[in-house]
Design an enzyme around this catalytic site. Structure first.
Site, PDB file in Angstrom:
ATOM      1  N   CYS A 116       0.843  -1.183   0.000  1.00 14.25           N
ATOM      2  CA  CYS A 116       0.000   0.000   0.000  1.00 14.25           C
ATOM      3  C   CYS A 116       0.883   1.239   0.000  1.00 14.25           C
ATOM      4  O   CYS A 116       1.880   1.291   0.727  1.00 14.25           O
ATOM      5  CB  CYS A 116      -0.902  -0.017   1.239  1.00 14.25           C
ATOM      6  SG  CYS A 116      -2.016   1.380   1.354  1.00 14.25           S
ATOM      7  N   HIS A 159      -9.231  -3.401  -2.417  1.00 14.85           N
ATOM      8  CA  HIS A 159      -8.224  -2.710  -1.602  1.00 14.85           C
ATOM      9  C   HIS A 159      -8.585  -1.222  -1.510  1.00 14.85           C
ATOM     10  O   HIS A 159      -8.582  -0.635  -0.426  1.00 14.85           O
ATOM     11  CB  HIS A 159      -6.838  -2.904  -2.228  1.00 14.85           C
ATOM     12  CG  HIS A 159      -5.725  -2.233  -1.489  1.00 14.85           C
ATOM     13  ND1 HIS A 159      -4.762  -2.934  -0.816  1.00 14.85           N
ATOM     14  CD2 HIS A 159      -5.414  -0.920  -1.325  1.00 14.85           C
ATOM     15  CE1 HIS A 159      -3.901  -2.080  -0.260  1.00 14.85           C
ATOM     16  NE2 HIS A 159      -4.280  -0.840  -0.564  1.00 14.85           N
ATOM     17  N   GLU A 160      -8.937  -0.619  -2.649  1.00 16.14           N
ATOM     18  CA  GLU A 160      -9.283   0.806  -2.665  1.00 16.14           C
ATOM     19  C   GLU A 160     -10.632   1.059  -1.985  1.00 16.14           C
ATOM     20  O   GLU A 160     -10.793   2.046  -1.266  1.00 16.14           O
ATOM     21  CB  GLU A 160      -9.271   1.353  -4.091  1.00 16.14           C
ATOM     22  CG  GLU A 160      -7.935   1.239  -4.802  1.00 16.14           C
ATOM     23  CD  GLU A 160      -6.748   1.731  -3.989  1.00 16.14           C
ATOM     24  OE1 GLU A 160      -6.871   2.747  -3.282  1.00 16.14           O
ATOM     25  OE2 GLU A 160      -5.677   1.094  -4.060  1.00 16.14           O
ATOM     26  N   HIS A 163     -10.184   1.410   1.672  1.00 14.48           N
ATOM     27  CA  HIS A 163      -9.702   2.727   2.107  1.00 14.48           C
ATOM     28  C   HIS A 163     -10.866   3.692   2.345  1.00 14.48           C
ATOM     29  O   HIS A 163     -10.797   4.543   3.227  1.00 14.48           O
ATOM     30  CB  HIS A 163      -8.751   3.334   1.075  1.00 14.48           C
ATOM     31  CG  HIS A 163      -7.341   2.872   1.198  1.00 14.48           C
ATOM     32  ND1 HIS A 163      -6.609   2.994   2.358  1.00 14.48           N
ATOM     33  CD2 HIS A 163      -6.509   2.290   0.289  1.00 14.48           C
ATOM     34  CE1 HIS A 163      -5.397   2.503   2.164  1.00 14.48           C
ATOM     35  NE2 HIS A 163      -5.312   2.075   0.920  1.00 14.48           N
TER      36      HIS A 163
END
Length: 188
Positions: A116, A159-160, A163
């Site tokens: 990351c 993954h995004e 966030h």
């Protein structure tokens, strides 16, 4: 231009907050932000530019990583030839207000784990995520789109998405046995 100096440190509270939805039509600042986020990813994958500006290579960037609590992320995934040279983009765009519609019960993880841009250390371990996802998002004009992705592309998007929900990739790693191989986990 976004550089590594724009990234908030890993322990910054914004990385643990739920990002706010983006309102349409976009204001000029949000349009500029979106363009710069995508530009960062493209530059970070360019050997000459990444070296010149000391950029770490990335395929995804969410707004909270640069201190902005909005539901925006950029993705820049390239296709590569057999010699490892980039040929053409598989996906290169900015997504607003993304939402998962459905996902598979089958999980997958990258064989080398995940990294990351917000984490300046190696965190070893499998990061299990649904192998296939269906999600919606809005483009810069506010038009809604639905995509179905699998394997690597699905992992990058998740993954995004994490966030935007205040979740870090290492939250998914098995603390007692980071490389535990569940027989139901597909390693990519």
């Amino acid at each position: 231009m976004i550089t590594m100096d724009n990234f908030v440190p890993e322990n910054h509270p914004i990385l643990r907050e739920v990002a706010e939805e983006v309102q349409f039509p976009l204001d000029n600042d949000t349009v500029k932000l979106a363009d710069e986020m995508l530009e960062f990813l493209i530059n970070s994958q360019d050997e000459e530019l990444s070296e010149k500006y000391e950029l770490r290579a990335g395929v995804g960037l969410a707004a909270p990583q640069i201190g902005i609590g909005k539901q925006i992320f950029a993705i820049h995934l390239m296709e590569y030839d057999e010699d490892g040279n980039p040929t053409e983009p598989i996906m290169s765009q900015v997504m607003f207000n993304p939402k998962v519609i459905s996902h598979s019960i089958e999980n997958a993880a990258l064989q080398d784990g995940e990294g990351c841009l917000s984490v300046n250390r190696n965190v070893p371990g499998f990061v299990p995520r649904p192998r296939r996802i269906k999600f919606s998002y809005q483009d810069e004009k506010g038009a809604k789109h639905v995509l179905r992705l699998r394997d690597y592309e699905a992992i990058v998007i998740q993954h995004e998405l994490d966030h935007l929900k205040g979740i870090m990739f290492y939250d998914h790693i098995n603390e007692t046995d980071p490389w535990a191989k569940d027989p139901k986990l597909t390693i990519i």
